[in-house]
Design a protein around this motif. Structure first.
Motif, PDB file in Angstrom:
ATOM      1  N   TYR A  37       0.817  -1.214   0.000  1.00  0.00           N
ATOM      2  CA  TYR A  37       0.000   0.000   0.000  1.00  0.00           C
ATOM      3  C   TYR A  37       0.850   1.262   0.000  1.00  0.00           C
ATOM      4  O   TYR A  37       0.483   2.257  -0.588  1.00  0.00           O
ATOM      5  CB  TYR A  37      -0.940   0.012   1.210  1.00  0.00           C
ATOM      6  CG  TYR A  37      -2.094  -0.958   1.121  1.00  0.00           C
ATOM      7  CD1 TYR A  37      -2.432  -1.600  -0.068  1.00  0.00           C
ATOM      8  CD2 TYR A  37      -2.860  -1.240   2.242  1.00  0.00           C
ATOM      9  CE1 TYR A  37      -3.495  -2.488  -0.136  1.00  0.00           C
ATOM     10  CE2 TYR A  37      -3.929  -2.123   2.182  1.00  0.00           C
ATOM     11  CZ  TYR A  37      -4.252  -2.732   0.997  1.00  0.00           C
ATOM     12  OH  TYR A  37      -5.302  -3.597   0.921  1.00  0.00           O
ATOM     13  N   LEU A  50       3.838  -0.289   4.356  1.00  0.00           N
ATOM     14  CA  LEU A  50       2.476  -0.628   4.753  1.00  0.00           C
ATOM     15  C   LEU A  50       1.964  -1.615   3.708  1.00  0.00           C
ATOM     16  O   LEU A  50       1.955  -1.301   2.514  1.00  0.00           O
ATOM     17  CB  LEU A  50       1.599   0.626   4.786  1.00  0.00           C
ATOM     18  CG  LEU A  50       0.177   0.451   5.285  1.00  0.00           C
ATOM     19  CD1 LEU A  50       0.162  -0.010   6.740  1.00  0.00           C
ATOM     20  CD2 LEU A  50      -0.598   1.752   5.139  1.00  0.00           C
ATOM     21  N   THR A  52      -0.571  -5.410   2.934  1.00  0.00           N
ATOM     22  CA  THR A  52      -1.664  -6.278   3.355  1.00  0.00           C
ATOM     23  C   THR A  52      -1.367  -7.690   2.880  1.00  0.00           C
ATOM     24  O   THR A  52      -0.333  -7.950   2.264  1.00  0.00           O
ATOM     25  CB  THR A  52      -3.011  -5.775   2.792  1.00  0.00           C
ATOM     26  OG1 THR A  52      -4.080  -6.447   3.453  1.00  0.00           O
ATOM     27  CG2 THR A  52      -3.115  -5.977   1.279  1.00  0.00           C
ATOM     28  N   GLU A  84       4.477  -2.972   8.328  1.00  0.00           N
ATOM     29  CA  GLU A  84       3.215  -2.939   9.068  1.00  0.00           C
ATOM     30  C   GLU A  84       2.136  -3.575   8.206  1.00  0.00           C
ATOM     31  O   GLU A  84       1.981  -3.227   7.039  1.00  0.00           O
ATOM     32  CB  GLU A  84       2.826  -1.500   9.396  1.00  0.00           C
ATOM     33  CG  GLU A  84       1.551  -1.393  10.202  1.00  0.00           C
ATOM     34  CD  GLU A  84       1.166   0.041  10.526  1.00  0.00           C
ATOM     35  OE1 GLU A  84      -0.039   0.295  10.655  1.00  0.00           O
ATOM     36  OE2 GLU A  84       2.060   0.901  10.634  1.00  0.00           O
ATOM     37  N   THR A  86      -1.798  -4.278   7.403  1.00  0.00           N
ATOM     38  CA  THR A  86      -3.118  -3.699   7.612  1.00  0.00           C
ATOM     39  C   THR A  86      -4.126  -4.456   6.754  1.00  0.00           C
ATOM     40  O   THR A  86      -3.760  -5.036   5.731  1.00  0.00           O
ATOM     41  CB  THR A  86      -3.142  -2.200   7.255  1.00  0.00           C
ATOM     42  OG1 THR A  86      -4.433  -1.672   7.578  1.00  0.00           O
ATOM     43  CG2 THR A  86      -2.855  -1.954   5.787  1.00  0.00           C
ATOM     44  N   ASP A  88      -7.047  -2.708   6.114  1.00  0.00           N
ATOM     45  CA  ASP A  88      -7.935  -1.591   5.820  1.00  0.00           C
ATOM     46  C   ASP A  88      -7.273  -0.693   4.789  1.00  0.00           C
ATOM     47  O   ASP A  88      -6.313   0.009   5.133  1.00  0.00           O
ATOM     48  CB  ASP A  88      -8.232  -0.810   7.104  1.00  0.00           C
ATOM     49  CG  ASP A  88      -9.224   0.309   6.866  1.00  0.00           C
ATOM     50  OD1 ASP A  88     -10.060   0.153   5.953  1.00  0.00           O
ATOM     51  OD2 ASP A  88      -9.162   1.320   7.581  1.00  0.00           O
TER      52      ASP A  88
END
Length: 107
Positions: A37, A50, A52, A84, A86, A88
């Motif tokens: 992302y 970031l 997923t 990280e 996520t 969302d």
């Protein structure tokens, strides 16, 4: 005199590394799959990614982020890397590149 950081050049190197990492269940790299992302580079050459996963129950939920972190850290210009995870927004096929969709026969 402080050296100017070329974040675009470093970003391109990071993307090149990310394109060598594949989801083991899908024959497309994680970048083209749309799992990345954002890639942020600080002036200290610290990188935060970031990303997923295709599903929260992804079988590589533990190992894939670790592989991303290790491969990005292996770049000479990178001081440190943090990944990280996520969900969302949740991943969907809409996030895939046209090339990835073509590779998987979705176009």
């Amino acid at each position: 005199m402080e050296q100017e950081i070329d974040t675009q050049e470093l970003g391109e190197k990071i993307v090149k590394v990310l394109k060598t990492i594949y989801d083991p269940e899908i024959p497309v790299d994680i970048y083209e799959l749309g799992l990345i992302y954002d890639v942020m580079v600080s002036t200290d050459y610290d990188v935060k990614i970031l990303m997923t996963l295709t599903t929260p129950n992804c079988p590589v939920a533990e190992s894939l982020p670790q592989e991303v972190e290790e491969k990005v850290k292996s770049l000479d210009a990178v001081n440190d890397c943090e990944v990280e995870i996520t969900f969302d927004p949740p991943w969907s096929q809409d996030l895939m590149s046209e090339g990835a969709k073509l590779e998987l026969g979705l176009l």
